[in-house]
Scaffold this motif. Structure first.
Motif, PDB file in Angstrom:
ATOM      1  N   UNK A  71       0.861  -1.181   0.000  1.00  0.00           N
ATOM      2  CA  UNK A  71       0.000   0.000   0.000  1.00  0.00           C
ATOM      3  C   UNK A  71       0.901   1.234   0.000  1.00  0.00           C
ATOM      4  N   UNK A  72       0.900   1.976  -1.103  1.00  0.00           N
ATOM      5  CA  UNK A  72       1.740   3.169  -1.218  1.00  0.00           C
ATOM      6  C   UNK A  72       0.978   4.363  -0.654  1.00  0.00           C
ATOM      7  N   UNK A  73       1.574   5.041   0.330  1.00  0.00           N
ATOM      8  CA  UNK A  73       0.902   6.143   1.007  1.00  0.00           C
ATOM      9  C   UNK A  73       0.977   7.450   0.209  1.00  0.00           C
ATOM     10  N   UNK A  74       2.024   7.617  -0.581  1.00  0.00           N
ATOM     11  CA  UNK A  74       2.217   8.843  -1.362  1.00  0.00           C
ATOM     12  C   UNK A  74       2.102   8.469  -2.838  1.00  0.00           C
ATOM     13  N   UNK A  75       1.063   8.926  -3.539  1.00  0.00           N
ATOM     14  CA  UNK A  75       0.784   8.451  -4.899  1.00  0.00           C
ATOM     15  C   UNK A  75       1.949   8.533  -5.869  1.00  0.00           C
TER      16      UNK A  75
END
Length: 357
Positions: A71-75
């Motif tokens: 899950x990437x928090x910063x696009x």
């Protein structure tokens, strides 16, 4: 099952993550990447595996055993790394499930209770300065106690618990050595360089400064210099007297601490001996966003530290007055002859006693 390991989030581990580092040249391009892996299991099974990746104390992404997805928090980090790189990282994390299951089984093999939960934690960090790798470390923590650590520059595992030294040769085997180097080079340093080469995680922010002066009960003078909300974290605060450096008294520091918005906080204090008049002192601040060192004079008079007490008293008085006024108006609106009570403002009239039949 017991959940002893799950309930403790290891103060020692967090100190390793959030520990204060030596101050650096404020113009250096310094960045740090931390990977934190937490596994919970018994000698029979792996119950949980979570991984979190931080860069400069900003969370970039996470992984857990249930979803098996990153899950990437910063696009924009996904664009910086690319789909292929993220896919390879996910496969590596899936493989880590087997590695952590094996570690838990190895360290818990002598347990009298095979259903007891244990927590294994691995912390890996790497640092670059002007795109040059300067440091990298790995720490292995078992049920809140650090068992092993290695400085990649030294290349030798250090055993911190004598009872587990017998397993050190496994960590130094060719398989684990190659796996360690692959992870640190490709998934710590290279990932850090890819992201930094694409963009900054957040805008740089200069520190907001507060300089205070107060007198200790024993007569000594204490100065405090506080920097709030700055980014990046590299900063230098120092005391000068009449424009000169020196040792003027007892200095203390909070160290650089992270804020919830990914900025940082630092406070340094200086306690002078009673014979020092406390005149001519300044706090000098160096930070990349200040361009040149900023000089903040210490106030000549004692700073009022608790102005909020008076304000709070006024606010409470106003609230009490308004509540009494509202009660009085409500009482007036009642029909004549009713025995209303202004609770908290007027004394309560006596009332008859009712007896149940």
């Amino acid at each position: 099952m017991e959940c002893q390991g799950r309930g403790r989030w290891f103060s020692s581990a967090w100190l390793l993550i959030l520990g204060v580092f030596a101050l650096r040249d404020t113009q250096a391009v310094y960045h740090r990447h931390v990977g934190q892996f937490i596994a919970v299991g018994t000698t029979h099974s792996l119950l949980e595996l979570n991984a979190i990746s931080f860069m400069d104390d900003v969370e970039m992404g996470s992984y857990n055993r249930v979803q098996r997805q990153i899950i990437v928090k910063i696009p924009w980090v996904s664009k910086a790394l690319g789909v292929s790189y993220i896919t390879q990282s996910r496969h590596l994390l899936v493989d880590h499930e087997q590695h952590f299951r094996w570690i838990i089984q190895l360290l818990a093999q002598n347990d009298s209770n095979p259903n007891k939960n244990h927590t294994a934690q691995l912390l890996a960090d790497c640092e670059i300065d002007n795109d040059i790798k300067v440091k990298s470390h790995i720490h292995i923590i078992w049920d809140g106690e650090e068992y092993y650590r290695i400085d990649e520059e030294v290349g030798h595992w250090e055993t911190l618990k004598p009872e587990v030294k017998k397993y050190q040769h496994i960590l130094e085997s060719p398989f684990w050595t190659n796996l360690r180097k692959q992870y640190m080079d490709r998934y710590c340093v290279d990932m850090l360089r890819k992201i930094i080469g694409y963009s900054n995680l957040r805008d740089n922010v200069p520190p907001e400064m507060t300089i205070l002066r107060h007198v200790h009960s024993e007569g000594s003078i204490i100065f405090s210099c506080t920097a709030r909300g700055f980014y990046p974290q590299s900063i230098l605060l120092r005391w000068e007297k009449n424009g000169k450096l020196g040792v003027w008294g007892k200095e203390t520091s909070t160290g650089i601490l992270p804020n919830v918005d990914s900025t940082f906080y630092l406070q340094v204090t200086l306690e002078l001996p009673p014979e020092d008049s406390g005149t001519g002192y300044t706090c000098v601040v160096e930070h990349t966003e200040l361009k040149t060192p900023a000089v903040y004079p210490v106030p000549e008079k004692t700073t009022m530290e608790k102005p909020g007490v008076l304000v709070l008293g006024i606010v409470l008085a106003v609230i009490l007055l308004l509540s009494c006024s509202g009660a009085f108006i409500a009482w007036k609106m009642k029909k004549s002859g009713s025995s209303g009570q202004l609770e908290g403002c007027l004394p309560a009239p006596s009332s008859p006693t009712f007896l149940s039949q």
